[in-house]
Design an enzyme around this catalytic site. Structure first.
Site, PDB file in Angstrom:
ATOM      1  N   ASN A   1      32.049  32.879  11.188  1.00 44.94           N
ATOM      2  CA  ASN A   1      32.689  33.176  12.476  1.00 44.94           C
ATOM      3  C   ASN A   1      34.091  32.585  12.502  1.00 44.94           C
ATOM      4  OD1 ASN A   1      32.845  34.003  15.256  1.00 44.94           O
ATOM      5  ND2 ASN A   1      32.481  31.881  15.856  1.00 44.94           N
TER       6      ASN A   1
ATOM      7  N   ASN B   1      41.329  40.659  14.110  1.00 48.69           N
ATOM      8  CA  ASN B   1      40.888  39.913  12.926  1.00 48.69           C
ATOM      9  C   ASN B   1      40.250  40.835  11.893  1.00 48.69           C
ATOM     10  OD1 ASN B   1      41.261  36.845  13.071  1.00 48.69           O
ATOM     11  ND2 ASN B   1      40.619  37.376  15.147  1.00 48.69           N
TER      12      ASN B   1
ATOM     13  N   LYS C   1      23.750  37.669  24.590  1.00 52.47           N
ATOM     14  CA  LYS C   1      22.891  37.695  23.398  1.00 52.47           C
ATOM     15  C   LYS C   1      22.199  39.042  23.333  1.00 52.47           C
ATOM     16  CE  LYS C   1      18.876  35.765  25.767  1.00 52.47           C
ATOM     17  NZ  LYS C   1      17.860  34.712  25.821  1.00 52.47           N
TER      18      LYS C   1
ATOM     19  N   HIS D   1      36.682  30.957  15.431  1.00 52.68           N
ATOM     20  CA  HIS D   1      36.700  30.476  16.817  1.00 52.68           C
ATOM     21  C   HIS D   1      38.110  29.990  17.146  1.00 52.68           C
ATOM     22  CE1 HIS D   1      35.058  28.894  20.524  1.00 52.68           C
ATOM     23  NE2 HIS D   1      35.816  27.833  20.340  1.00 52.68           N
TER      24      HIS D   1
ATOM     25  N   MET E   1      31.004  38.587  20.757  1.00 57.89           N
ATOM     26  CA  MET E   1      30.837  37.678  21.889  1.00 57.89           C
ATOM     27  C   MET E   1      29.377  37.505  22.299  1.00 57.89           C
ATOM     28  SD  MET E   1      33.886  36.770  21.951  1.00 57.89           S
ATOM     29  CE  MET E   1      33.990  35.745  23.410  1.00 57.89           C
ATOM     30  N   ARG E   2      28.483  37.494  21.313  1.00 60.92           N
ATOM     31  CA  ARG E   2      27.081  37.184  21.601  1.00 60.92           C
ATOM     32  C   ARG E   2      26.602  36.082  20.684  1.00 60.92           C
ATOM     33  NH1 ARG E   2      24.754  41.602  24.839  1.00 60.92           N
ATOM     34  NH2 ARG E   2      26.337  43.224  24.859  1.00 60.92           N
TER      35      ARG E   2
HETATM   36  C1  GAR Z   1      39.680  35.887  18.561  1.00 63.81           C
HETATM   37  O1  GAR Z   1      40.697  35.063  19.093  1.00 63.81           O
HETATM   38  C2  GAR Z   1      38.477  35.068  18.186  1.00 63.81           C
HETATM   39  O2  GAR Z   1      38.794  33.798  17.716  1.00 63.81           O
HETATM   40  C3  GAR Z   1      37.759  35.004  19.507  1.00 63.81           C
HETATM   41  O3  GAR Z   1      37.905  36.290  20.054  1.00 63.81           O
HETATM   42  C4  GAR Z   1      39.136  36.844  19.614  1.00 63.81           C
HETATM   43  C5  GAR Z   1      38.853  38.219  19.042  1.00 63.81           C
HETATM   44  O4  GAR Z   1      40.053  38.874  18.764  1.00 63.81           O
HETATM   45  N1  GAR Z   1      36.384  34.663  19.330  1.00 63.81           N
HETATM   46  C6  GAR Z   1      35.714  33.883  20.173  1.00 63.81           C
HETATM   47  O5  GAR Z   1      36.196  33.415  21.183  1.00 63.81           O
HETATM   48  C7  GAR Z   1      34.283  33.631  19.766  1.00 63.81           C
HETATM   49  N2  GAR Z   1      33.697  32.626  20.596  1.00 63.81           N
HETATM   50  P1  GAR Z   1      40.057  40.202  17.878  1.00 63.81           P
HETATM   51  O6  GAR Z   1      39.007  41.147  18.463  1.00 63.81           O
HETATM   52  O7  GAR Z   1      41.430  40.758  18.073  1.00 63.81           O
HETATM   53  O8  GAR Z   1      39.764  39.844  16.453  1.00 63.81           O
END
Ligand code: GAR
Length: 195
Positions: free
Chosen positions: A112, A17, A68, A114, A95-96
């Site tokens: 964020n 992302n 966290k 999700h 992821m925190r």
């Molecule tokens: C993504 O799918 C994002 O939506 C998720 O982690 C992935 C990160 O991918 N986020 C969560 O689950 C947050 N609770 P990336 O490192 O390739 O961007």
């Protein structure tokens, strides 16, 4: 306030992302600059990808908790962001849980993404939750971050189908294609309202 919004991207993982956001900036479809990429893991791929783009990176000191930062760690993060004159905090696979004082330091300026259609499937591995629930549609959500996990104001959503035979990997990959389109477009709307 500078004319070009200064973003910090926070991520714990592979940073796809982040890449989508940076590519949108380079393509001129997102008027912003990534002034810092921060990870809580020194070997996270997002940091190598940021370096490949020539962007400044920083690693957070180890935390005694996995989900966290300590209050001291969160304070140090705020100081780091202020030192880089950051205006917006963009979570991309971070992821925190975001706590004080970071929340109050950037009111309505933490965003964020999700991997579900919130409010469905909050928390970890939302694509696995969707598969387990047997839904035929899931997706991704861009939202403001507040003190409640995955519950801040929704900015934009995109749905994707759940297909027969999907595995967690195939479903997450389909969601990520949608994420890479949705996140830069949603940020453009938030950073330049009215455009
Ligand atoms: C993504 O799918 C994002 O939506 C998720 O982690 C992935 C990160 O991918 N986020 C969560 O689950 C947050 N609770 P990336 O490192 O390739 O961007």
């Amino acid at each position: 306030m500078t004319a070009v919004p200064r973003l910090a991207v926070l991520g714990s993982g592979k940073g796809s992302n982040f890449v989508a956001i940076q590519e949108a900036i380079l393509a001129g479809s997102l008027h912003a600059q990534i002034a810092l990429v921060v990870s809580d893991w020194p070997d996270a791929t997002i940091l190598a990808r940021a370096t490949a783009f020539g962007l400044p990176i920083a690693t957070l000191p180890p935390s005694p908790f996995r989900t966290k930062l300590s209050p001291e760690g969160e304070t140090a993060l705020v100081e780091l962001l202020r030192a880089h004159e950051i205006e917006w905090v963009i979570l991309a696979g971070y992821m925190r849980v975001v706590k004080e004082p970071l929340l109050s330091a950037f009111p309505n300026r933490i965003v964020n993404i999700h991997p579900s259609l919130l409010p469905a499937f909050k928390g970890l591995k939302a694509w696995e939750q969707a598969l387990a629930a047997g839904v035929r549609e899931t997706g991704c959500t861009v939202h403001f971050v507040n003190r409640d996990i995955d519950a801040g104001e929704i900015i934009a959503q995109r749905s994707v189908p759940v297909l027969d035979g999907d595995t967690p990997e195939t479903l997450h990959a389909r969601i990520q294609v949608a994420e890479h389109e949705l996140y830069p477009a949603a940020l453009a709307r938030v950073l330049q309202p009215g455009t």
